[in-house]
Design a protein around this motif. Structure first.
Motif, PDB file in Angstrom:
ATOM      1  N   ASP A  38      83.111 -27.697  33.024  1.00  0.00           N
ATOM      2  CA  ASP A  38      83.235 -27.932  31.411  1.00  0.00           C
ATOM      3  C   ASP A  38      83.402 -26.718  30.307  1.00  0.00           C
ATOM      4  N   GLN A  87      78.505 -16.964  38.813  1.00  0.00           N
ATOM      5  CA  GLN A  87      77.610 -18.003  39.807  1.00  0.00           C
ATOM      6  C   GLN A  87      77.837 -17.708  41.228  1.00  0.00           C
ATOM      7  N   GLY A 109      71.725 -23.105  40.941  1.00  0.00           N
ATOM      8  CA  GLY A 109      70.811 -24.043  40.015  1.00  0.00           C
ATOM      9  C   GLY A 109      71.685 -24.131  38.647  1.00  0.00           C
ATOM     10  N   PRO A 110      71.209 -24.896  37.778  1.00  0.00           N
ATOM     11  CA  PRO A 110      71.956 -25.242  36.403  1.00  0.00           C
ATOM     12  C   PRO A 110      71.897 -24.186  35.479  1.00  0.00           C
ATOM     13  N   GLN A 111      70.998 -23.114  35.590  1.00  0.00           N
ATOM     14  CA  GLN A 111      71.050 -21.875  34.717  1.00  0.00           C
ATOM     15  C   GLN A 111      70.787 -20.594  35.498  1.00  0.00           C
ATOM     16  N   PRO A 122      71.481 -26.046  27.496  1.00  0.00           N
ATOM     17  CA  PRO A 122      70.942 -26.699  28.819  1.00  0.00           C
ATOM     18  C   PRO A 122      72.036 -27.503  29.436  1.00  0.00           C
ATOM     19  N   GLY A 123      72.087 -27.237  30.941  1.00  0.00           N
ATOM     20  CA  GLY A 123      73.033 -28.216  31.631  1.00  0.00           C
ATOM     21  C   GLY A 123      74.558 -28.015  31.459  1.00  0.00           C
ATOM     22  N   LEU A 124      74.764 -26.646  31.135  1.00  0.00           N
ATOM     23  CA  LEU A 124      76.297 -26.186  31.178  1.00  0.00           C
ATOM     24  C   LEU A 124      76.806 -26.401  32.659  1.00  0.00           C
ATOM     25  N   ALA A 125      77.947 -26.924  32.763  1.00  0.00           N
ATOM     26  CA  ALA A 125      78.535 -27.024  34.060  1.00  0.00           C
ATOM     27  C   ALA A 125      79.757 -25.975  34.459  1.00  0.00           C
ATOM     28  N   TRP A 185      78.089 -16.036  32.942  1.00  0.00           N
ATOM     29  CA  TRP A 185      77.328 -16.125  34.230  1.00  0.00           C
ATOM     30  C   TRP A 185      78.069 -16.010  35.548  1.00  0.00           C
ATOM     31  N   ASN A 245      79.695 -18.690  28.008  1.00  0.00           N
ATOM     32  CA  ASN A 245      78.800 -19.778  27.338  1.00  0.00           C
ATOM     33  C   ASN A 245      79.419 -19.998  26.144  1.00  0.00           C
TER      34      ASN A 245
END
Length: 247
Positions: free
Chosen positions: A30, A207, A190-192, A24-27, A205, A226
Motif C-alpha cells: 500500500d 522488512q 509482523g505488521p510493525q 497501524p496496519g501499514l502494508a 522500515w 511511512n
C-alpha cells in the motif's frame, strides 16, 4: 497493484516529522517501497537495471555512499545517475567508523553526496549498526557531532538507520536521538517493527534482506516508507544547501 498515497496524508515539515507515530496496519503493498543497495548488489561489477526495478514498482532506493574518511562506493555515482534517469528517488547513507573523527567523516560524506542541489535526493542518512569496538558513550557523542555537522552543512535533518538488537546493546538504547527520523531494520514478519530508543514511529522500515527485485542480482534488502511523513516526493525534492568549501 500498489495503491498510491491518499490525499488524507498532509505534508509534514521535516523538523517535526520524527514526532509522528506510524499508522497501524501499514502494508508493503500500500505504500512506497524500495531496496537498499551497496557494492554487494554489483557482482563482478554488473550494473543494476534501475529501469526494470522501476517498472516493477520500485519508488526509491537507499544506496551506500561512503564509509569512514576515505571510502566511496565504486558504484555510487553510476547508480545515482541511472536511478534519476529511471525516476527512482535516491537516498544515500554513510557507514561510520566510530574510531575516527566524526566531523571529518561528515565533511567527506557531504562532499561526495550533496555537492550539488539536485532534486530527487532524500535527506542524509547515518547507518548505525557496528561499534568498531567503541562503548555506547563514545558512539552517542560521535553521533551527535556527525548529525549536527551534516545538518549544518546541508540544512536537512538526517535520518538514523539502526536495528533493535544493536541499538539496545551498542548504543545503550539511548533516547537522545528521537528528533531524527528513524529508518529501522526489523525482519520480524509482523505488521510493525519494534521501536527502540524512545522513537515513537519510523520513516523507513527494512522488512527483509531476502527480497527479489527485477533488475537487481540476488536477494536484496527491502524497505517501505511511512506515508504519515507526507508524500515521499516532497521529502526527495526539498531544497538543501551545502556550506562546505564556501567559508
Amino acid at each position: 497493484m500498489r495503491i498510491r498515497l491518499s490525499r488524507k496524508f498532509a505534508v509534514v515539515p521535516l523538523a517535526a516529522a520524527a514526532l509522528l507515530v506510524a499508522a497501524p496496519g501499514l502494508a508493503a503493498a500500500d505504500i512506497p517501497n524500495g531496496p537498499d543497495v551497496s557494492d554487494w548488489q554489483h557482482p563482478a561489477g554488473a550494473p543494476i537495471d534501475w529501469k526494470a526495478a522501476k517498472a516493477h514498482g520500485v519508488d526509491f532506493a537507499l544506496v551506500k555512499a561512503t564509509e569512514g574518511v576515505d571510502f566511496v562506493n565504486d558504484h555510487f555515482q553510476a547508480d545515482t545517475n541511472a536511478m534519476r534517469a529511471a525516476g527512482v528517488l535516491r537516498g544515500a547513507y554513510h557507514f561510520p567508523r566510530f574510531d575516527q573523527n566524526p566531523e571529518a567523516q561528515a565533511d567527506f560524506y557531504v562532499n561526495n553526496v550533496f555537492s550539488q542541489n539536485v532534486l530527487g535526493s532524500l535527506p542524509p542518512i547515518l547507518d548505525v549498526e557496528r561499534s568498531n569496538g567503541q562503548p555506547p558513550n563514545v558512539i552517542i557523542d560521535w553521533m551527535h557531532r556527525w548529525l549536527n555537522r551534516v545538518q549544518l552543512l546541508t540544512g536537512r535533518m538526517p535520518i538514523v538507520y539502526t536495528c533493535p538488537g544493536f541499538w539496545k546493546e551498542g548504543v545503550a538504547n539511548s533516547n537522545q536521538f528521537t528528533q531524527y527520523p528513524l529508518w529501522v531494520a526489523d525482519w520480524n514478519g509482523g505488521p510493525q517493527p519494534e521501536l527502540i530508543g524512545g522513537w515513537p514511529g519510523w520513516v523507513f522500515w527494512q522488512q527483509t534482506n531476502k527480497a527479489s527485485i527485477p533488475g537487481i542480482e540476488g536477494p536484496v534488502d527491502h524497505n517501505v516508507y511511512n506515508p504519515n511523513f507526507g508524500p515521499l516526493e516532497v521529502w526527495a525534492n526539498t531544497p538543501y544547501y551545502v556550506t562546505l568549501g564556501t567559508r
